[in-house]
Design an enzyme around this catalytic site. Structure first.
Site, short mmCIF file in Angstrom:
data_model
loop_
_atom_site.label_atom_id
_atom_site.label_comp_id
_atom_site.label_asym_id
_atom_site.label_seq_id
_atom_site.Cartn_x
_atom_site.Cartn_y
_atom_site.Cartn_z
N TRP A 104 -20.40 11.34 -20.02
CA TRP A 104 -20.78 11.25 -18.61
C TRP A 104 -22.14 11.89 -18.34
O TRP A 104 -22.52 12.88 -18.96
CB TRP A 104 -19.71 11.94 -17.74
CG TRP A 104 -18.38 11.27 -17.78
CD1 TRP A 104 -17.25 11.72 -18.41
CD2 TRP A 104 -18.04 10.02 -17.19
NE1 TRP A 104 -16.23 10.82 -18.23
CE2 TRP A 104 -16.67 9.76 -17.49
CE3 TRP A 104 -18.73 9.07 -16.44
CZ2 TRP A 104 -16.00 8.63 -17.06
CZ3 TRP A 104 -18.06 7.93 -16.00
CH2 TRP A 104 -16.71 7.71 -16.32
N GLU A 127 0.83 -1.20 0.00
CA GLU A 127 0.00 0.00 0.00
C GLU A 127 0.86 1.26 0.00
O GLU A 127 0.51 2.27 -0.63
CB GLU A 127 -0.94 0.00 1.20
CG GLU A 127 -2.01 -1.07 1.14
CD GLU A 127 -2.87 -0.96 -0.11
OE1 GLU A 127 -3.38 0.15 -0.39
OE2 GLU A 127 -3.03 -1.96 -0.82
N ASN A 175 -10.97 2.68 3.25
CA ASN A 175 -10.50 2.63 1.86
C ASN A 175 -11.33 1.68 1.00
O ASN A 175 -11.62 1.98 -0.16
CB ASN A 175 -9.03 2.23 1.81
CG ASN A 175 -8.48 2.34 0.40
OD1 ASN A 175 -8.47 3.41 -0.20
ND2 ASN A 175 -8.04 1.22 -0.17
N TRP A 233 -9.56 7.40 -7.98
CA TRP A 233 -10.76 7.64 -8.78
C TRP A 233 -10.59 7.14 -10.22
O TRP A 233 -11.51 6.56 -10.80
CB TRP A 233 -11.12 9.13 -8.76
CG TRP A 233 -12.00 9.42 -7.58
CD1 TRP A 233 -11.62 9.91 -6.36
CD2 TRP A 233 -13.40 9.19 -7.48
NE1 TRP A 233 -12.70 10.00 -5.51
CE2 TRP A 233 -13.81 9.56 -6.17
CE3 TRP A 233 -14.36 8.71 -8.36
CZ2 TRP A 233 -15.13 9.47 -5.74
CZ3 TRP A 233 -15.69 8.61 -7.93
CH2 TRP A 233 -16.05 8.99 -6.64
N TRP A 275 -16.13 10.94 -13.07
CA TRP A 275 -15.26 10.64 -11.92
C TRP A 275 -14.65 11.91 -11.33
O TRP A 275 -14.33 11.96 -10.14
CB TRP A 275 -14.16 9.66 -12.31
CG TRP A 275 -13.25 10.12 -13.43
CD1 TRP A 275 -13.41 9.88 -14.76
CD2 TRP A 275 -12.04 10.87 -13.31
NE1 TRP A 275 -12.38 10.44 -15.49
CE2 TRP A 275 -11.52 11.05 -14.62
CE3 TRP A 275 -11.34 11.40 -12.22
CZ2 TRP A 275 -10.34 11.76 -14.88
CZ3 TRP A 275 -10.16 12.10 -12.48
CH2 TRP A 275 -9.67 12.28 -13.78
N TRP A 317 1.89 1.71 -3.54
CA TRP A 317 0.82 2.33 -4.33
C TRP A 317 0.84 3.85 -4.15
O TRP A 317 0.70 4.60 -5.13
CB TRP A 317 -0.55 1.80 -3.89
CG TRP A 317 -1.03 0.59 -4.62
CD1 TRP A 317 -1.13 -0.68 -4.12
CD2 TRP A 317 -1.52 0.53 -5.97
NE1 TRP A 317 -1.64 -1.52 -5.08
CE2 TRP A 317 -1.89 -0.81 -6.22
CE3 TRP A 317 -1.68 1.47 -6.98
CZ2 TRP A 317 -2.41 -1.23 -7.44
CZ3 TRP A 317 -2.20 1.06 -8.20
CH2 TRP A 317 -2.56 -0.27 -8.43
#
Length: 468
Positions: A308, A276, A343, A384, A361, A279
């Protein structure tokens, strides 16, 4: 040579190469001038949450005292936006007769431009800037065999760990004691709206204690428990990473104590937690390499053509936790109440917004930043775009989370849902993830029916995305 420090999102003394350089290049016992620039209009442009502003300002009050105990005199200067940063830095340097200014890099475009402009401005006055990569364990220099930056996480993670294994983890710096409290300038009044963040203790020592406690007591269970929001067993250290109260080097040292082969040889929980951290750094590296990510553009450029949905009323229902899908609504209500969200639930609510509602988004990305105490532009943007299938290493577009199935998986007995949705506190577990029938049978209308049918919404999204 007289050196000073420009603090940004690195508000700590430990594991801070800018601080180390200032100590190394100043006479022993000499007070080191330090600067923090608050830019409220910039915060507004970057959608800083009021709870994040409060957390920052509370910490600055504590940090100024902590820095003073180690011969650093911190000044806080308020400007409007980064266009005035050069002037503020020059006045600070001239006020203290500085010839060197040390700082740690930040990676979004606005911050990179600010630093280049300040460096040029100061160089014209014979003041040198020195930047370090103190916010990362691995600086943004690792490349593929063809010399490009990594665009997929798995090979990045391998290269990141290999670099870490070779470079090692620096030992904690021993800081000299030298109280300069009688020379401190009082903090100015906070220049932006604040929302109470007192549930989160501030100060570098408190952050270090939280990290130590988590690694000692919970990290071994991280892999097994991280997807269950009712357990609340994730580290909750993200606000401390974001404002730099903690450096990633501190986490690495704690993990290193668990395995002599670090970054290899860790037990599963600690190894997944280290992933993590990788990331987090992956998204920062991407910000450094891909300027368009800072301009609201998708990593996969063709996806910017997606049609969208712009229904503001549907978006409002999502924001307010009134979608009729309990796990989504619980997450959004936790966000409203705490300025934070688990999360795994962040992934579920994001997937619902972009794939069930087909709302852009970027709307969700901005709303999160406006609410989150740990709002990190690189990590939030990366998360996102992952959910929207528009980013690097993103979830494939045909993978559309079923919110009811996800709810049963991550909150099997409904404890998390009942915590945040009081209307469902008496709902039996067998109905908690899809309560529409139970509500109707009970004659209840205080919780909304599902605003969309998931199966139909999924088919609409897949058909639209295939056209790209």
């Amino acid at each position: 040579m007289t050196s000073g420090i420009w603090f940004r999102n690195d508000l700590r003394l430990q594991d801070n190469p800018a601080v180390a350089a200032a100590y190394a290049n100043n006479a022993v016992g000499k007070v080191i001038p330090a600067l923090y620039i608050a830019a409220p209009k910039q915060w507004q442009q970057h959608d800083w949450a009021a709870i994040k502003v409060d957390f920052l300002w509370r910490h600055l009050e504590q940090f100024q005292a902590d820095a003073a105990a180690h011969q650093i005199a911190l000044e806080v200067v308020v400007i409007d936006d980064w266009q005035q940063a050069g002037k503020a830095c020059l006045e600070f340097c001239q006020r203290h007769g500085l010839t060197e200014l040390y700082f740690n890099h930040e990676y979004p475009v606005h911050e990179q431009r600010r630093d280049r402009a300040v460096a040029v401005w100061l160089a014209d006055h014979h003041i040198q800037c020195h930047g370090f990569h103190g916010e990362l364990l691995v600086p943004p220099v690792i490349k593929t065999q063809t010399g490009n930056y990594y665009q997929k996480f798995t090979p990045f993670n391998r290269a990141w760990r290999a670099h870490l294994a070779t470079a090692g983890v620096a030992a904690a710096m021993q800081l000299p004691q030298h109280d300069v409290s009688d020379q401190l300038q009082p903090l100015p009044e906070c220049p932006a709206a604040r929302r109470d963040s007192s549930a989160w203790p501030v100060g570098e020592q408190a952050a270090q204690q939280r990290l130590q406690r988590y690694v000692d007591e919970q990290v071994m269970n991280y892999a097994d428990e991280r997807d269950f929001p009712a357990l609340d067993t994730t580290s909750r250290l993200s606000p401390y990473w974001e404002l730099g109260l903690l450096g990633p080097q501190a986490a690495a040292r704690h993990l290193q104590s668990l395995s002599p082969e670090f970054p290899h040889g860790l037990e599963r929980g600690a190894d997944v937690w280290l992933t993590e951290l990788a990331w987090r750094e992956f998204y920062q590296h991407l910000m450094r390499h891909i300027p368009r990510l800072s301009y609201g553009k998708a990593f996969l450029q063709h996806t910017d053509a997606f049609p969208w949905n712009t229904d503001t009323q549907q978006f409002a229902r999502w924001c307010e936790g009134r979608t009729g899908y309990p796990i989504v609504d619980a997450g959004m209500r936790q966000l409203a109440a705490e300025g934070w969200m688990h999360n795994r639930v962040r992934m579920i609510v994001a997937n619902f917004l972009v794939k069930d509602l087909q709302i852009d988004w970027r709307w969700g990305e901005r709303f999160f930043m406006q609410q989150l105490i740990d709002g990190s532009f690189p990590a939030n943007n990366g998360g996102w775009q992952w959910s929207a299938s528009t980013g690097t290493d993103a979830v494939p577009y045909f993978r559309v989370f079923n919110p009811t199935t996800q709810s049963a998986k991550v909150d099997p007995d409904g404890s998390y849902i009942r915590t945040w949705i009081k209307e469902l506190k008496d709902c039996p577990t067998k109905h908690i993830h899809a309560p529409a029938a139970w509500l109707k049978a009970s004659g209840r209308d205080d919780y909304p029916q599902p605003m969309v049918d998931h199966s139909s919404a999924r088919e609409r999204f897949l058909a639209a995305f295939k056209q790209l």
